[in-house]
Design a protein around this motif. Structure first.
Motif, PDB file in Angstrom:
ATOM      1  N   THR A 155       0.868  -1.184   0.000  1.00 23.58           N
ATOM      2  CA  THR A 155       0.000   0.000   0.000  1.00 23.58           C
ATOM      3  C   THR A 155       0.907   1.238   0.000  1.00 23.58           C
ATOM      4  O   THR A 155       2.114   1.116   0.260  1.00 23.58           O
ATOM      5  N   PRO A 156       0.370   2.427  -0.260  1.00 25.63           N
ATOM      6  CA  PRO A 156       1.214   3.625  -0.191  1.00 25.63           C
ATOM      7  C   PRO A 156       1.949   3.756   1.162  1.00 25.63           C
ATOM      8  O   PRO A 156       3.138   4.105   1.190  1.00 25.63           O
ATOM      9  N   CYS A 161       7.195   3.079   4.163  1.00 19.49           N
ATOM     10  CA  CYS A 161       8.053   2.402   5.153  1.00 19.49           C
ATOM     11  C   CYS A 161       9.239   1.725   4.461  1.00 19.49           C
ATOM     12  O   CYS A 161      10.386   1.836   4.912  1.00 19.49           O
ATOM     13  N   LEU A 162       8.969   1.014   3.370  1.00 19.78           N
ATOM     14  CA  LEU A 162      10.046   0.282   2.688  1.00 19.78           C
ATOM     15  C   LEU A 162      11.012   1.238   1.991  1.00 19.78           C
ATOM     16  O   LEU A 162      12.232   1.034   2.000  1.00 19.78           O
ATOM     17  N   TYR A 163      10.485   2.293   1.396  1.00 18.94           N
ATOM     18  CA  TYR A 163      11.364   3.263   0.724  1.00 18.94           C
ATOM     19  C   TYR A 163      12.292   3.911   1.745  1.00 18.94           C
ATOM     20  O   TYR A 163      13.465   4.182   1.452  1.00 18.94           O
ATOM     21  N   THR A 164      11.785   4.126   2.953  1.00 17.50           N
ATOM     22  CA  THR A 164      12.630   4.684   4.017  1.00 17.50           C
ATOM     23  C   THR A 164      13.806   3.755   4.319  1.00 17.50           C
ATOM     24  O   THR A 164      14.942   4.199   4.476  1.00 17.50           O
ATOM     25  N   GLY A 165      13.541   2.452   4.363  1.00 19.10           N
ATOM     26  CA  GLY A 165      14.616   1.484   4.590  1.00 19.10           C
ATOM     27  C   GLY A 165      15.642   1.506   3.464  1.00 19.10           C
ATOM     28  O   GLY A 165      16.851   1.492   3.693  1.00 19.10           O
ATOM     29  N   SER A 187      12.218   2.640  -7.546  1.00 20.31           N
ATOM     30  CA  SER A 187      11.295   3.141  -8.564  1.00 20.31           C
ATOM     31  C   SER A 187       9.902   2.545  -8.372  1.00 20.31           C
ATOM     32  O   SER A 187       8.894   3.254  -8.412  1.00 20.31           O
ATOM     33  N   ALA A 188       9.848   1.241  -8.132  1.00 20.43           N
ATOM     34  CA  ALA A 188       8.554   0.579  -7.942  1.00 20.43           C
ATOM     35  C   ALA A 188       7.828   1.137  -6.718  1.00 20.43           C
ATOM     36  O   ALA A 188       6.615   1.365  -6.744  1.00 20.43           O
ATOM     37  N   LEU A 189       8.591   1.399  -5.639  1.00 17.09           N
ATOM     38  CA  LEU A 189       7.960   1.908  -4.409  1.00 17.09           C
ATOM     39  C   LEU A 189       7.424   3.326  -4.616  1.00 17.09           C
ATOM     40  O   LEU A 189       6.360   3.679  -4.100  1.00 17.09           O
ATOM     41  N   VAL A 190       8.155   4.130  -5.397  1.00 15.83           N
ATOM     42  CA  VAL A 190       7.654   5.479  -5.708  1.00 15.83           C
ATOM     43  C   VAL A 190       6.366   5.367  -6.521  1.00 15.83           C
ATOM     44  O   VAL A 190       5.378   6.051  -6.253  1.00 15.83           O
ATOM     45  N   ALA A 191       6.365   4.465  -7.493  1.00 21.70           N
ATOM     46  CA  ALA A 191       5.160   4.272  -8.312  1.00 21.70           C
ATOM     47  C   ALA A 191       3.974   3.824  -7.463  1.00 21.70           C
ATOM     48  O   ALA A 191       2.826   4.141  -7.761  1.00 21.70           O
ATOM     49  N   LEU A 192       4.253   3.084  -6.375  1.00 23.07           N
ATOM     50  CA  LEU A 192       3.178   2.593  -5.512  1.00 23.07           C
ATOM     51  C   LEU A 192       2.732   3.636  -4.484  1.00 23.07           C
ATOM     52  O   LEU A 192       1.856   3.374  -3.666  1.00 23.07           O
ATOM     53  N   GLY A 193       3.368   4.804  -4.497  1.00 19.69           N
ATOM     54  CA  GLY A 193       2.874   5.878  -3.639  1.00 19.69           C
ATOM     55  C   GLY A 193       3.733   6.223  -2.429  1.00 19.69           C
ATOM     56  O   GLY A 193       3.255   6.904  -1.518  1.00 19.69           O
ATOM     57  N   ALA A 194       4.975   5.765  -2.393  1.00 12.41           N
ATOM     58  CA  ALA A 194       5.857   6.142  -1.268  1.00 12.41           C
ATOM     59  C   ALA A 194       5.955   7.670  -1.195  1.00 12.41           C
ATOM     60  O   ALA A 194       6.120   8.333  -2.220  1.00 12.41           O
TER      61      ALA A 194
END
Ligand SMILES: [Mn+2]
Length: 332
Positions: A155-156, A161-165, A187-194
């Motif tokens: 989820t966003p 949380c994962l992008y922070t790691g 890139s994928a995490l940004v696309a998912l709303g990080a």
């Protein structure tokens, strides 16, 4: 690659099968440890599981913005949680999460996910990938493995949380662990709303007056040794008292001296009430996780640390200098 997929699939099956979970990262959680703990807590709750998550002894101010923090137990173990599955994240040995034996022994499944260079396979399921930039990178791969047809994706909030790691473990995508895979996952995490803007603002562009004053004191006390190949900063209890600061308010200081051309190893040596703690950074030519290991610590090739009790700050500095000297003396 095949091995990686199989190993993550086994872990996914165990997550599907478990009903009551305990999740913990390592003590003094960093962005990777806490980000992964929160993402997994949220994911397992979405799957209808009961989750006890734990972080100890405290969460740094720069990580308090992470979504879902109110759902986890900070500092105090939940009262005798009865669980079937334990997930230890970022823990190179089974003690790294704190005194959790009572919880670890009663679970039938102990899942260990880590990316440290030296890591025990203490779990009933282990996924140790030292090529991964961060545990967050592995956790994202785990999501991707969740279902062949329609993988469950973050989820966003989980992506934040994962992008922070990912961003903290790669030093904002500048350390040598910034691989193509790390960037793909980012890139994928940004696309998912990080929430990239929030993460950057809070973690990288926020410092208190006290932290900046302490940084000034630290730079003043920086010493260059061994043909300027070693930089050493000692902060004493008195330095902390002068500014009303705590040893936790030193984030980023140890990296500063590595900006000076020629510095191979930088050390921040902190005198704490009951111990001396040391952070090490390397420009890349020296593996500082090996230096930390000789003092009972650990970490990564370019970033590591250790703690010593029963010695003065100057004794620790002298012992460390000897070990660093052996490591840098032949470097030109
Ligand atoms: Mn990590």
């Amino acid at each position: 690659m095949k091995n990686r997929e199989e190993s993550l699939q086994k872990i996914w099956e165990a997550l599907r099968a478990g009903k009551k979970f305990f999740i913990a990262g390592h003590l003094n959680p960093d962005g990777d440890s806490l980000g992964c703990t929160l993402a997994m807590t949220s994911l397992l709750e979405r799957l209808g599981k009961t989750v006890y998550a734990y972080a100890a002894p405290a969460v740094g101010n720069d990580l308090k913005f992470l979504p879902g923090l109110s759902k986890i137990h900070v500092g105090i173990l939940p009262q005798q949680p009865v669980v079937d599955t334990v997930l230890l994240l970022e823990c190179s040995d089974r003690q790294r999460g704190g005194d959790l034996e009572s919880v670890l022994t009663q679970a039938t499944t102990l899942i260990n996910i880590d990316h440290h260079l030296v890591s025990d396979a203490y779990g009933t399921l282990n996924h140790i990938d030292s090529k991964a930039s961060s545990t967050a990178e592995i956790i994202f791969q785990l999501y991707e493995q969740s279902d062949a047809e329609q993988p469950l994706l973050p989820t966003p909030d989980e992506a934040t949380c994962l992008y922070t790691g990912l961003v903290t473990d790669t030093g904002r995508f500048v350390h040598s662990n910034t691989t193509a895979e790390a960037l793909r996952v980012g890139s994928a995490l940004v696309a998912l709303g990080a929430n990239v803007d929030k993460i950057n603002q809070v973690i990288y562009f926020t410092k208190s007056y006290i932290e900046l004053k302490l940084l000034g004191r630290a730079l003043e006390k920086m010493e260059m040794r061994f043909d300027n190949k070693y930089s050493q900063i000692i902060l004493t209890q008195r330095d902390f008292e002068t500014f009303g600061a705590t040893p936790a308010q030193t984030q980023g200081i140890v990296s500063q001296p590595t900006m000076i051309p020629g510095v191979e190893v930088s050390a921040l040596i902190k005198e704490e009430p009951d111990k001396v703690s040391v952070n090490l950074r390397s420009r890349g030519g020296i593996d500082v996780s090996r230096i930390a290991q000789t003092f009972g610590g650990g970490g990564h090739a370019r970033a590591s640390g250790f703690k010593i009790t029963g010695k003065t700050v100057n004794e620790v500095a002298d012992d460390l200098a000897k070990t660093v000297y052996d490591a840098v003396k032949d470097i030109r």
